[in-house]
Motif scaffolding. Sequence first.
Motif, PDB file in Angstrom:
ATOM      1  N   ALA A   1       0.796  -1.130   0.192  1.00  0.00           N
ATOM      2  CA  ALA A   1       0.073   0.067   0.006  1.00  0.00           C
ATOM      3  C   ALA A   1       0.874   1.241   0.124  1.00  0.00           C
ATOM      4  N   VAL A   2       1.956   1.428   0.928  1.00  0.00           N
ATOM      5  CA  VAL A   2       2.756   2.419   0.873  1.00  0.00           C
ATOM      6  C   VAL A   2       3.472   2.693  -0.041  1.00  0.00           C
ATOM      7  N   ASN A   3       4.195   1.740  -0.784  1.00  0.00           N
ATOM      8  CA  ASN A   3       4.860   1.592  -2.029  1.00  0.00           C
ATOM      9  C   ASN A   3       4.213   2.021  -3.298  1.00  0.00           C
ATOM     10  N   ALA A   4       2.971   1.435  -3.161  1.00  0.00           N
ATOM     11  CA  ALA A   4       2.090   1.957  -4.548  1.00  0.00           C
ATOM     12  C   ALA A   4       1.510   3.281  -4.406  1.00  0.00           C
ATOM     13  N   TYR A   5       1.337   3.716  -3.466  1.00  0.00           N
ATOM     14  CA  TYR A   5       0.951   5.252  -3.114  1.00  0.00           C
ATOM     15  C   TYR A   5       2.217   6.050  -3.591  1.00  0.00           C
ATOM     16  N   LEU A   6       3.433   5.858  -3.158  1.00  0.00           N
ATOM     17  CA  LEU A   6       4.625   6.714  -3.372  1.00  0.00           C
ATOM     18  C   LEU A   6       5.026   6.493  -4.947  1.00  0.00           C
ATOM     19  N   ALA A   7       4.607   5.286  -5.572  1.00  0.00           N
ATOM     20  CA  ALA A   7       5.049   5.106  -6.782  1.00  0.00           C
ATOM     21  C   ALA A   7       4.011   5.936  -7.976  1.00  0.00           C
ATOM     22  N   ALA A   8       2.788   5.883  -7.536  1.00  0.00           N
ATOM     23  CA  ALA A   8       1.852   6.372  -8.286  1.00  0.00           C
ATOM     24  C   ALA A   8       2.158   8.184  -8.151  1.00  0.00           C
TER      25      ALA A   8
ATOM     26  N   PRO B   1      12.094  16.620  -1.778  1.00  0.00           N
ATOM     27  CA  PRO B   1      11.047  17.066  -1.710  1.00  0.00           C
ATOM     28  C   PRO B   1       9.800  16.491  -2.229  1.00  0.00           C
ATOM     29  N   ALA B   2      10.091  16.106  -3.503  1.00  0.00           N
ATOM     30  CA  ALA B   2       8.919  15.399  -4.081  1.00  0.00           C
ATOM     31  C   ALA B   2       8.301  13.961  -3.143  1.00  0.00           C
ATOM     32  N   LEU B   3       9.111  13.465  -2.278  1.00  0.00           N
ATOM     33  CA  LEU B   3       8.736  12.500  -1.247  1.00  0.00           C
ATOM     34  C   LEU B   3       7.783  13.246  -0.149  1.00  0.00           C
ATOM     35  N   ARG B   4       8.354  14.400   0.418  1.00  0.00           N
ATOM     36  CA  ARG B   4       7.841  15.198   1.371  1.00  0.00           C
ATOM     37  C   ARG B   4       6.425  15.795   0.703  1.00  0.00           C
ATOM     38  N   ALA B   5       6.389  16.119  -0.370  1.00  0.00           N
ATOM     39  CA  ALA B   5       5.027  16.805  -1.090  1.00  0.00           C
ATOM     40  C   ALA B   5       4.134  15.561  -1.000  1.00  0.00           C
ATOM     41  N   ALA B   6       4.504  14.260  -1.239  1.00  0.00           N
ATOM     42  CA  ALA B   6       3.620  13.094  -1.724  1.00  0.00           C
ATOM     43  C   ALA B   6       3.099  12.689  -0.172  1.00  0.00           C
ATOM     44  N   LEU B   7       3.925  12.678   0.903  1.00  0.00           N
ATOM     45  CA  LEU B   7       3.266  12.306   2.156  1.00  0.00           C
ATOM     46  C   LEU B   7       2.332  13.386   2.832  1.00  0.00           C
ATOM     47  N   ALA B   8       2.570  14.521   2.673  1.00  0.00           N
ATOM     48  CA  ALA B   8       1.755  15.788   3.214  1.00  0.00           C
ATOM     49  C   ALA B   8       0.331  15.495   3.242  1.00  0.00           C
ATOM     50  N   PRO B   9      -0.179  14.819   2.195  1.00  0.00           N
ATOM     51  CA  PRO B   9      -1.700  14.735   2.333  1.00  0.00           C
ATOM     52  C   PRO B   9      -2.254  13.641   3.211  1.00  0.00           C
ATOM     53  N   LEU B  10      -1.017  12.948   3.805  1.00  0.00           N
ATOM     54  CA  LEU B  10      -1.380  11.698   4.539  1.00  0.00           C
ATOM     55  C   LEU B  10      -0.954  11.955   5.943  1.00  0.00           C
ATOM     56  N   ALA B  11      -0.609  13.248   6.341  1.00  0.00           N
ATOM     57  CA  ALA B  11       0.011  13.490   7.618  1.00  0.00           C
ATOM     58  C   ALA B  11      -1.246  13.897   8.625  1.00  0.00           C
ATOM     59  N   VAL B  12      -1.133  13.188   9.913  1.00  0.00           N
ATOM     60  CA  VAL B  12      -2.129  13.503  10.862  1.00  0.00           C
ATOM     61  C   VAL B  12      -1.072  13.684  12.171  1.00  0.00           C
ATOM     62  N   GLY B  13      -1.476  13.890  13.396  1.00  0.00           N
ATOM     63  CA  GLY B  13      -0.857  13.904  14.501  1.00  0.00           C
ATOM     64  C   GLY B  13       0.339  14.863  14.265  1.00  0.00           C
TER      65      GLY B  13
END
Length: 148
Positions: free
Chosen positions: A43-50, A133-145
Amino acid sequence: MTRPVPHARAAYPYHHPTPTRWADNDVYGHVNNVTYYSYFDTAVNAYLAARGALDVQGGAVIGLVVETGCAFFAPAAFPDLLSVGVRVAQLGRSSVRYELAIFREGEAAACAQGHFVHVYVDRATRRPVALPPALRAALAPLAVGEAG
């Protein structure tokens, strides 16, 4: 030790559809515990690759798992249709704590939930590096806490 409580589906901003396979079941007739980690990783790797944040073959930065855990609440079994909820609980300079949950189709509460921590490193040296930066940008919408 306090037993965790199953999270609700709505607590996860991304859901990756994950059908079970015949081979996922063990001799006890349910998905084997180690298979959940494979679902998490996929799930994580599919999200990041997409989102263009993961280049498995040639990326200069790779994520290494340094910690994992999972709590189980209810069994899943073939032919269940599952989804893996993904969120980011902590976003550090070179590391990410992913929290994940497995949901059976039509159910609001997780049947299992866990976490893993990636430390992002230079592919060649295996030394920690700042999140690209591309990784940080991809993860931003998933951020909680702490990450949110």
